[in-house]
Design a protein around this motif. Structure first.
Motif, PDB file in Angstrom:
ATOM      1  N   GLY A 165      27.772  -6.860  49.849  1.00  0.00           N
ATOM      2  CA  GLY A 165      28.279  -7.311  48.270  1.00  0.00           C
ATOM      3  C   GLY A 165      27.017  -7.970  47.421  1.00  0.00           C
ATOM      4  N   HIS A 166      26.731  -8.715  48.072  1.00  0.00           N
ATOM      5  CA  HIS A 166      25.642  -9.754  47.341  1.00  0.00           C
ATOM      6  C   HIS A 166      24.241  -8.785  47.187  1.00  0.00           C
ATOM      7  CE1 HIS A 166      24.836 -13.305  45.075  1.00  0.00           C
ATOM      8  NE2 HIS A 166      23.659 -13.033  45.125  1.00  0.00           N
ATOM      9  N   PRO A 167      23.771  -8.247  48.078  1.00  0.00           N
ATOM     10  CA  PRO A 167      22.436  -7.250  47.540  1.00  0.00           C
ATOM     11  C   PRO A 167      22.803  -6.316  46.594  1.00  0.00           C
ATOM     12  CG  PRO A 167      22.585  -7.813  49.909  1.00  0.00           C
ATOM     13  CD  PRO A 167      23.768  -8.366  49.440  1.00  0.00           C
ATOM     14  N   GLU A 168      24.273  -5.915  46.493  1.00  0.00           N
ATOM     15  CA  GLU A 168      24.586  -4.857  45.607  1.00  0.00           C
ATOM     16  C   GLU A 168      24.297  -5.194  44.148  1.00  0.00           C
ATOM     17  OE1 GLU A 168      28.288  -1.677  44.537  1.00  0.00           O
ATOM     18  OE2 GLU A 168      28.540  -3.995  44.697  1.00  0.00           O
ATOM     19  N   VAL A 169      24.609  -6.362  44.077  1.00  0.00           N
ATOM     20  CA  VAL A 169      24.506  -7.076  42.667  1.00  0.00           C
ATOM     21  C   VAL A 169      23.015  -6.641  42.170  1.00  0.00           C
ATOM     22  CG1 VAL A 169      24.171  -9.314  41.169  1.00  0.00           C
ATOM     23  CG2 VAL A 169      26.213  -8.948  42.932  1.00  0.00           C
ATOM     24  N   TYR A 170      21.975  -6.905  42.953  1.00  0.00           N
ATOM     25  CA  TYR A 170      20.582  -6.605  42.555  1.00  0.00           C
ATOM     26  C   TYR A 170      20.180  -5.335  42.792  1.00  0.00           C
ATOM     27  CZ  TYR A 170      20.523 -11.666  43.211  1.00  0.00           C
ATOM     28  OH  TYR A 170      20.823 -13.071  43.046  1.00  0.00           O
ATOM     29  N   ILE A 171      21.010  -4.406  43.533  1.00  0.00           N
ATOM     30  CA  ILE A 171      20.765  -3.034  43.576  1.00  0.00           C
ATOM     31  C   ILE A 171      21.315  -2.358  42.245  1.00  0.00           C
ATOM     32  CG2 ILE A 171      21.886  -1.069  44.609  1.00  0.00           C
ATOM     33  CD1 ILE A 171      22.039  -2.483  47.388  1.00  0.00           C
ATOM     34  N   ILE A 172      22.131  -3.017  41.595  1.00  0.00           N
ATOM     35  CA  ILE A 172      22.679  -2.576  40.296  1.00  0.00           C
ATOM     36  C   ILE A 172      21.757  -2.966  39.138  1.00  0.00           C
ATOM     37  CG2 ILE A 172      24.355  -2.883  38.482  1.00  0.00           C
ATOM     38  CD1 ILE A 172      26.320  -3.159  40.948  1.00  0.00           C
ATOM     39  N   PHE A 173      21.303  -4.280  39.501  1.00  0.00           N
ATOM     40  CA  PHE A 173      20.400  -4.975  38.521  1.00  0.00           C
ATOM     41  C   PHE A 173      18.806  -4.181  38.448  1.00  0.00           C
ATOM     42  CE2 PHE A 173      16.969  -8.074  37.850  1.00  0.00           C
ATOM     43  CZ  PHE A 173      17.013  -8.323  36.266  1.00  0.00           C
TER      44      PHE A 173
END
Length: 853
Positions: free
Chosen positions: A281-289
């Motif tokens: 979930g937290h890497p996903e924030v940067y995967i989106i960004f």
């Protein structure tokens, strides 16, 4: 407006119809030969369009489907805001409210954000790196259909009155069968798991395409900056998504089979789900960004008229952020009772990630300072992104501090922070990118006047809606409440937030109207309408099906600015490689991973139904599991197997040398080489498989550490069979190495014999693991259940390797594989070694797991 933009370094703007063309060289063949080349790349029509595998067809599918999911999730958000508009509202029941906010978050995170960015990546990568298509077009088509069917499964829950209501994070124990009866959580787990296949397949495709199919001369340091962002994102997906997939499978196994992975009475731990979820979930924030920021870094120099400032610093920041993002997952778990030392470490890591983020923002600001930016609609959205995302980053640093986090946790302050980061960091760049690249999709320009109205409605509505949520959170309003009492300071703030949400929605509605309007009346876009520097604008929109009639040599990071022969010559007349097509097949160039120099000719597939058949089979398998119709699961698995077998059964063209038409180079077709796109793709796949494996090991080690009494009570795997598995793992590794090496000099009989011997050892290895686990009751403790899960995963891998060996042997027996065409064996060798390594680790773990009865 199409050809009036100034160029950097004193260059004149390109004209879509040059008044005086330079003499053409390497002119495209005329007559029947020219038509034949067009026919090779022609896209199917009618119902056959479903068999299309072109990156542009698949990219458009992702974009259209993702945007539809975005609108559905947006409607759910408006209904939620209507419920919270006034105190003690009865517009929605609590159950419906829970379903709507759960589905809003689920769709936005899993069915919109990542797939939408994947759509941009699939569409743009070949155009920007000088390739005619992605190196695995069928993989992209397969991933899209898995995404589509997974999304349909999730949304169909409304038809059965079983919409998920446990939040987009599906925390346990609330999502276990003891507290969530029926199929609502099962729709979420099965649908999202199927949809996530698209993400991991896209990761493999992006890695292989960027590393292996760039134009001649396009070294890693000459790649468009967006490629670095997408490459880092793909590696992050390959590592971050497996923990979610494993967590979803374990939770569904607990709900379906009663295995106690998260049952605290049998040694399970509900926090294990949170660890697995937030590892994703937290890497996903940067995967989106990161992809969105990469699009900003691509568009910004165009409107400033100068190259991106600090290209190397931006690349270093992207790579650094991709590493740091994996050390932040417990950032979301500060209130769960973690040890103080852990809190301090995760808090420090959460603060550190602001450094590479700031480097990128400063690169963007420095680029702006180099010239006077043209305030086009995409530029408005870029400026909006900078403003909103910086504010979201500032609140991110606040919630990284443990004392503040404990106060703001699960309040509307966190909701506001999340939306400032995700909408500011992804949605605003996405709309800017849609305006920027829409000529590729329609051949026309959208309205500048209406586009600015769209921006200001979205910008003002967003800030009104979500800035107020910071204040409601600071005043103590918790998340996920369907109503609230009046007179405690939340009333007006919620009213303003709801008004802002509808203003934001009005901006999106205006965009949709303008999009359909411009398809009829929008001005036609000329060649390079924005005055950009990257290769996707080499042709006039809409680009031809083959992207590049001849693949040009690249000598600059801004080729359309620095290479006059590209900027001033129509794309069809550019000198380059593979203008001739003696084999009448779809082809592109394969390159050296670092230097970009040509190494091989990549043979690309024509339209095919097999990806759709394979995805339909998997969808039937997953859907039948949801309905507990297990005989139908077997049929679905059989259909998927037929699809994959037909996909793989194609003639091998490796080893044939041919002139590529530039610099006297003769290159092999589909070279048998470690830098082959197939080998690089396999390495990416193996990385995903290891991430899945280590996610299971993490679960076992976590339970062993937190629940030592239950771990010690677990029965020991049969030692003798664990030792045999250990020995067979070494044998399988050695045989796999021999299979991978023998193709260069051994006869088909010899390599076929090695395949058969490897198959026999794989069967023996599977039996050893089964017999080793036989004394253990998987329902006795969570630790025992994880042991069986590891064994089941390893059995699945061994089964794939076994089918692969039989498949290769069968191809040799019927003459489908000719002498010297050893690429399948080289790939099997690499996969076999990876499988043997995981088997070896598992055998060692089994030897030391548990205590004697």
């Amino acid at each position: 407006m199409t050809d009036t933009f100034p160029q950097p370094r004193g260059a004149e703007p390109p004209s879509p119809q040059p008044a005086a063309r330079k003499p053409a060289y390497d002119v495209a063949p005329k007559g029947e030969m020219g038509k034949d080349f067009e026919g090779i790349w022609e896209q199917p029509s009618g119902i056959r369009v479903l068999s299309a595998v072109s990156h542009r067809a698949v990219g458009k599918r992702f974009l259209i489907t993702g945007f539809i999911f975005f609108l559905i999730a947006g409607v759910f958000a408006l209904l939620v805001r209507l419920q919270l508009m006034v105190p003690e509202n009865t517009f929605l029941s609590s159950e419906t409210y829970n379903q709507l906010f759960t589905m809003h978050g689920t769709i936005m995170m899993f069915l919109f954000a990542i797939p939408m960015l994947e759509g941009f990546a699939v569409y743009l990568i070949p155009l920007m790196i000088g390739a005619r298509d992605l190196v695995f077009p069928r993989l992209g088509a397969f991933g899209y259909y898995c995404y589509l069917f997974g999304g349909i499964i999730v949304l169909s829950s409304f038809l059965f009155d079983a919409a998920p209501d446990g939040g987009w994070f599906m925390y346990v124990p609330l999502s276990t069968s003891a507290y969530t009866e029926g199929l609502s959580a099962d729709f979420w787990l099965i649908g999202i798991t199927l949809a996530e296949i698209a993400s991991v397949t896209a990761a493999v495709e992006i890695i292989a395409a960027i590393l292996c199919s760039r134009a001649p001369g396009m070294s890693l340091t000459k790649m468009p900056i967006l490629m670095w962002y997408l490459l880092a994102t793909a590696f992050m997906i390959a590592i971050a998504f497996p923990p979610l997939i494993i967590g979803s499978i374990l939770l569904e196994a607990e709900r379906l089979l009663g295995l106690p992975f998260f049952d605290h009475t049998l040694g399970g731990d509900p926090l294990l789900w949170q660890h697995l979820f937030w590892l994703f979930g937290h890497p996903e924030v940067y995967i989106i960004f990161l992809p969105a920021a990469g699009m900003v870094a691509t568009m910004l120099p165009t409107f400033v008229g100068k190259p991106l400032f600090g290209y190397g610093f931006a690349v270093a920041a992207v790579v650094t952020m991709s590493f740091l993002s994996f050390g932040l997952w417990a950032h979301h778990m500060f209130a769960t009772g973690l040890p103080i030392l852990s809190l301090s470490l995760f808090s420090a890591a959460s603060t550190m990630v602001a450094v590479p983020t700031g480097v990128q923002i400063f690169c963007f600001i420095a680029t702006l300072s180099q010239g006077k930016p043209r305030l086009t609609v995409p530029m408005h959205f870029i400026l909006g992104f900078l403003f909103i995302f910086v504010l979201g980053g500032m609140t991110g640093v606040m919630v990284a501090a443990v004392p503040f986090n404990l106060q703001a946790h699960d309040s509307y302050f966190v909701v506001a922070h999340l939306h400032y980061v995700l909408i500011g960091g992804m949605v605003f760049p996405m709309f800017g990118a849609l305006y920027y690249w829409v000529p590729h999709f329609t051949g026309r320009m959208m309205s500048e006047r209406l586009g600015k109205w769209v921006f200001w409605l979205m910008f003002s509505g967003f800030n009104l809606a979500f800035f107020m949520m910071h204040l409601t959170g600071m005043r103590g309003m918790p998340r996920r409440v369907a109503t609230y009492p009046g007179g405690i300071g939340w009333d007006r703030l919620n009213m303003l937030s709801t008004i802002g949400a509808f203003i934001l929605a009005a901006g999106i509605a205006l965009f949709i109207w303008d999009f359909f309007r411009h398809r009829r009346v929008g001005p036609r876009a000329g060649r390079n309408p924005w005055g950009a520097s990257t290769l996707e604008w080499l042709y006039e929109p809409v680009t031809p099906g083959y992207n590049f009639r001849a693949i040009p040599r690249i000598t600059s990071r801004e080729p359309l600015w620095d290479q006059p022969e590209l900027a001033e010559t129509p794309g069809a007349e550019v000198r380059g490689a593979l203008r001739d097509y003696p084999d009448h097949r779809r082809e592109t160039l394969g390159c050296h991973i670092v230097t970009g120099e040509p190494l091989q000719i990549l043979r690309l597939p024509h339209p095919t139904w097999f990806p759709l058949i394979a995805a339909l089979g998997l969808a039937l398998l997953f859907g039948a599991t949801l309905a507990s119709v297990y005989w139908l699961c077997a049929i679905g698995a059989g259909i998927a197997l037929i699809g994959f077998a037909g996909w793989a059964w194609e003639p091998s063209d490796s080893g044939v040398d041919r002139d590529i038409g530039i610099e006297g180079l003769r290159l092999p077709v589909n070279a048998i080489d470690k830098q082959s796109h197939l080998h690089v793709g396999l390495v990416g796949t193996i990385m995903i498989l290891f991430a899945l494996f280590f996610s299971l090991l993490f679960a076992g080690l976590y339970l062993w550490n937190t629940q030592p009494i239950f771990a010690e009570a677990t029965q020991r795997p049969a030692r003798i069979f664990a030792l045999l598995a250990l020995g067979l793992s070494v044998v399988v590794f050695a045989l796999s190495w021999m299979v991978g090496r023998a193709h260069a000099r051994a006869s088909l009989w010899m390599t076929g014999s090695l395949n058969i011997l490897l198959a026999a050892c794989l069967i023996g290895l599977t039996m050893c693991f089964g017999l080793a686990l036989l004394p253990i009751d998987p329902w006795s403790t969570a630790f025992a259940a994880v042991g069986w899960a590891i064994g089941a995963y390893l059995t699945a891998l061994i089964s794939v390797a076994l089918l692969w060996t039989v498949f290769n042997a069968l191809r040799k027996a019927v003459g489908a594989t000719k002498p010297g065409q050893g690429l399948p064996d080289m790939l099997l060798g690499s996969f076999g070694k990876a499988t043997a390594t995981m088997a070896l680790i598992t055998a060692i773990a089994f030897l030391f797991a548990g205590t004697p009865q």
